[in-house]
Write a protein that holds these residues in place. Sequence first.
Motif, PDB file in Angstrom:
ATOM      1  N   PRO A 139       0.806  -1.229   0.000  1.00 57.89           N
ATOM      2  CA  PRO A 139       0.000   0.000   0.000  1.00 57.89           C
ATOM      3  C   PRO A 139       0.839   1.279   0.000  1.00 57.89           C
ATOM      4  N   THR A 140       2.057   1.198   0.511  1.00 61.86           N
ATOM      5  CA  THR A 140       2.931   2.372   0.521  1.00 61.86           C
ATOM      6  C   THR A 140       3.440   2.724  -0.867  1.00 61.86           C
ATOM      7  N   GLY A 141       3.253   1.798  -1.827  1.00 58.81           N
ATOM      8  CA  GLY A 141       3.677   2.055  -3.196  1.00 58.81           C
ATOM      9  C   GLY A 141       4.976   1.383  -3.587  1.00 58.81           C
ATOM     10  N   HIS A 142       5.748   0.889  -2.615  1.00 55.30           N
ATOM     11  CA  HIS A 142       7.001   0.252  -3.017  1.00 55.30           C
ATOM     12  C   HIS A 142       6.724  -1.162  -3.544  1.00 55.30           C
ATOM     13  N   MET A 143       7.580  -1.611  -4.436  1.00 55.01           N
ATOM     14  CA  MET A 143       7.379  -2.869  -5.149  1.00 55.01           C
ATOM     15  C   MET A 143       8.671  -3.681  -5.162  1.00 55.01           C
ATOM     16  N   VAL A 144       8.510  -4.986  -5.205  1.00 48.88           N
ATOM     17  CA  VAL A 144       9.635  -5.909  -5.373  1.00 48.88           C
ATOM     18  C   VAL A 144       9.291  -6.832  -6.537  1.00 48.88           C
ATOM     19  N   PRO A 145       9.795  -6.545  -7.727  1.00 50.83           N
ATOM     20  CA  PRO A 145       9.466  -7.370  -8.894  1.00 50.83           C
ATOM     21  C   PRO A 145      10.420  -8.553  -9.037  1.00 50.83           C
ATOM     22  N   SER A 146      10.009  -9.513  -9.826  1.00 42.84           N
ATOM     23  CA  SER A 146      10.870 -10.639 -10.201  1.00 42.84           C
ATOM     24  C   SER A 146      10.470 -11.085 -11.599  1.00 42.84           C
ATOM     25  N   ALA A 147      11.397 -11.706 -12.299  1.00 44.08           N
ATOM     26  CA  ALA A 147      11.132 -12.151 -13.665  1.00 44.08           C
ATOM     27  C   ALA A 147      12.115 -13.251 -14.016  1.00 44.08           C
ATOM     28  N   SER A 148      11.734 -14.082 -14.977  1.00 44.38           N
ATOM     29  CA  SER A 148      12.627 -15.149 -15.420  1.00 44.38           C
ATOM     30  C   SER A 148      12.263 -15.562 -16.835  1.00 44.38           C
ATOM     31  N   ILE A 149      13.242 -16.113 -17.512  1.00 45.92           N
ATOM     32  CA  ILE A 149      13.020 -16.749 -18.794  1.00 45.92           C
ATOM     33  C   ILE A 149      13.776 -18.069 -18.786  1.00 45.92           C
ATOM     34  N   GLN A 150      13.098 -19.135 -19.206  1.00 46.10           N
ATOM     35  CA  GLN A 150      13.649 -20.482 -19.114  1.00 46.10           C
ATOM     36  C   GLN A 150      13.529 -21.172 -20.467  1.00 46.10           C
ATOM     37  N   PHE A 151      14.555 -21.893 -20.801  1.00 41.16           N
ATOM     38  CA  PHE A 151      14.599 -22.585 -22.096  1.00 41.16           C
ATOM     39  C   PHE A 151      14.918 -24.056 -21.864  1.00 41.16           C
ATOM     40  N   THR A 152      14.168 -24.942 -22.545  1.00 34.14           N
ATOM     41  CA  THR A 152      14.408 -26.381 -22.476  1.00 34.14           C
ATOM     42  C   THR A 152      14.338 -26.960 -23.886  1.00 34.14           C
ATOM     43  N   ARG A 153      15.348 -27.728 -24.245  1.00 34.14           N
ATOM     44  CA  ARG A 153      15.380 -28.396 -25.546  1.00 34.14           C
ATOM     45  C   ARG A 153      15.691 -29.853 -25.319  1.00 34.14           C
ATOM     46  N   ARG A 154      14.789 -30.738 -25.772  1.00 32.54           N
ATOM     47  CA  ARG A 154      14.986 -32.164 -25.667  1.00 32.54           C
ATOM     48  C   ARG A 154      15.038 -32.744 -27.072  1.00 32.54           C
ATOM     49  N   ALA A 155      16.158 -33.363 -27.431  1.00 32.94           N
ATOM     50  CA  ALA A 155      16.361 -33.933 -28.765  1.00 32.94           C
ATOM     51  C   ALA A 155      16.951 -35.320 -28.605  1.00 32.94           C
ATOM     52  N   GLY A 156      16.146 -36.326 -28.886  1.00 29.21           N
ATOM     53  CA  GLY A 156      16.617 -37.691 -28.704  1.00 29.21           C
ATOM     54  C   GLY A 156      16.938 -37.957 -27.244  1.00 29.21           C
ATOM     55  N   GLU A 157      18.159 -38.401 -26.983  1.00 37.62           N
ATOM     56  CA  GLU A 157      18.587 -38.703 -25.621  1.00 37.62           C
ATOM     57  C   GLU A 157      19.224 -37.514 -24.919  1.00 37.62           C
ATOM     58  N   ALA A 158      19.299 -36.373 -25.583  1.00 36.00           N
ATOM     59  CA  ALA A 158      19.956 -35.192 -25.019  1.00 36.00           C
ATOM     60  C   ALA A 158      18.921 -34.164 -24.557  1.00 36.00           C
ATOM     61  N   THR A 159      19.230 -33.496 -23.455  1.00 36.37           N
ATOM     62  CA  THR A 159      18.385 -32.420 -22.931  1.00 36.37           C
ATOM     63  C   THR A 159      19.272 -31.230 -22.579  1.00 36.37           C
ATOM     64  N   TYR A 160      18.829 -30.028 -22.979  1.00 34.60           N
ATOM     65  CA  TYR A 160      19.571 -28.804 -22.707  1.00 34.60           C
ATOM     66  C   TYR A 160      18.633 -27.817 -22.011  1.00 34.60           C
ATOM     67  N   GLU A 161      19.150 -27.193 -20.940  1.00 33.76           N
ATOM     68  CA  GLU A 161      18.327 -26.277 -20.155  1.00 33.76           C
ATOM     69  C   GLU A 161      19.131 -25.027 -19.819  1.00 33.76           C
ATOM     70  N   ALA A 162      18.425 -23.889 -19.747  1.00 30.00           N
ATOM     71  CA  ALA A 162      19.062 -22.636 -19.347  1.00 30.00           C
ATOM     72  C   ALA A 162      17.994 -21.715 -18.777  1.00 30.00           C
ATOM     73  N   SER A 163      18.398 -20.842 -17.871  1.00 34.06           N
ATOM     74  CA  SER A 163      17.468 -19.864 -17.299  1.00 34.06           C
ATOM     75  C   SER A 163      18.224 -18.619 -16.864  1.00 34.06           C
TER      76      SER A 163
END
Length: 665
Positions: A139-163
């Motif tokens: 109510p005082t007007g102050h804010m605490v934001p957060s954000a994220s972006i996440q990537f996942t790629r699964r190809a055959g037996e391999a999986t790649y992730e990043a955030s």
Amino acid sequence: MRGCVAAVLAAIMAGPMALAGQDGVLDYPAAFFADARPNTAYDMINRLPGFSFDDGQSARGFAGTAGNVLIDGQRPTSKTDDLASILQRIPASDVDHIEVIRGGAQGIDMHGQTVVANVVRKKADATQTVADAANNIWPTGHMVPSASIQFTRRAGEATYEASLSQIGNFNDSVGKGSYDRLDVPTGTLRRADIQGHGMGIGWGATAAASLPLWSGRFKVNLTYQDSPFRSSTRYFSPGGNWIIAEDSGSQNGEIGLHWTGTFGAAELETLLLQRLGRSTDHQTTTEAGDNEIFLSKSKTAESIARATLRYHVDGDLTLETGGEGAYNLLDGTSSYAVNGVAVPLPSANARVDELRGEAFAQAMWNFAPDWKLEAGSRFEYSVISESGYTGMSRSFFYPKPRVLLAWTPAKQTQVRLRAERVLGQLDFGNFVASSNLSAYGVSAGNPNLAPDRHWQYELSFEQDFWDRGALVLTLTHEDISGVLDYIPVAGSSGMFDAPGNIGGGHKNQIDAELTLPLDRLGLPGGLLKAKNIWRFSGVRDSVTGDERVIAGVRPNDIELTLTQDIESLKSTWSIFFFDGWDERYYRLAYERHSYVPAPYFEVEWDYKPTPGWMFSFAVKNPVRFSYVDINTFYAGPRDLYGPDEIDTLRLKSQPRAYIEIRKTF
């Protein structure tokens, strides 16, 4: 009311759960969670009947820090990246099913847990990107934001992730209130209005790759987190204003290498983990005639190598053995000054090195159709060297046996009995002086510490019912040797409190958890989850010799969550209730009693118009809980002197709005 209670009791004793699997393993396919329209694996975990999520321990080493969720049958390698965050990055659409493993299962490393959930992901090729943005608004007007972006790629037996994440941290107890300082001998009362504030915005990044290698599976993960935090409490009094402020922060990086494959007729699992970190803490109190400054800095490092060899004798017996070696380092400095004059502190600067090795062996045996036994022991040897105030080295050796017996007389019923010796872990920060200028002041470091030792005995009963319902009752008794608390130590400038072992103690705990579907009780799509814990502890006070509760042990925790899934609106609403908490702490000439009385509420509405979009709106703490902190200072040791000053702080916290938008591509 009696009819509802009778219906619930009848359901608890009803026939077998439709989703129950064999050998105490319950299988929940993705369709089980469809009505809740979950976004992440974490959402699904929180809907599991009778399951209470455990994020794990923040201790040194790898073996004793596991949470109670596995991913594709394995524990996540990372320690810096917490389990909840990892699960929140797994889209629900990527989950094939979740297994709840009760009392152990062949081929599953329970990591010391009696019940674990195993998130099994789909194998089909896919690429997903998830963007998430959230904001906390007061109510005082102050804010605490957060954000994220996440990537996942699964190809055959391999999986790649990043955030990549922006992380918002805040103190939910801050607000406005009052502060009373009572001078007991004279009866003089000084009163001040107070205003508290605390927040920090940091960031984090993760990357991981998992792929076939050497007839097995190899995974590498990288994590970095930067977590600053600033807080202040301002005091406004006719006699003069003052402020207590803290500026702290930590930076942590980690790399993990994990390989699982075959070694002859056995399964071999290996792990290498390297962590580096640093932290700072700058505290000040500024008042007319009193200016105090405490500053500490520390660097930490941890190197872990672990190997586990698992051999399946047959379908009913699995043998497991292995070892773990670790090196840990803390290099810390601290200083304390009052009105510009340095005050010498015992163990103000210290470097602590630990070499630790652990060997373990255990067996999982299904010795009868309804019975399972897991038995084994770990043997820990460590050498801790401190080069600073004292310069000394000590070694410790502890066996840690464990037995878990599970009886499953019906697919929906299980009884578990556990006996285990649990070893506490020394906090290297206790070797170096620390401070809390808003409460007890300054504490000395103490290199003469020993770990606390616990014999734990636990009995659990679980009954599943109504497909989505469960009742879990657990009784735990602990006999504790070398309870860690605070003891008086002498310094060149007087007596100080320091962490120390104060003798034997005990703790008894009653845990009752209920997951109750409400469809048959008049609320379609409704679900009530109740968690009730009562604790009874005792130890001899190191100053007075009287029996008291163990410092920091809360007598009870009660949480209630009511949700309803409304398919026609593509929405879920929920109400969360928490009954508050109560903690007590004791030192040579000081006592602290902090508590938050009930109630605490959260009200939330989640709208999911399509599988790719989620909008969440919540009001948290609408009734504004109170935070009370009573600090009693004695004229000398508590066994010889009475109270000299009593400081009472009362804060009325602020409600906040929470908004989150999530998009899956």
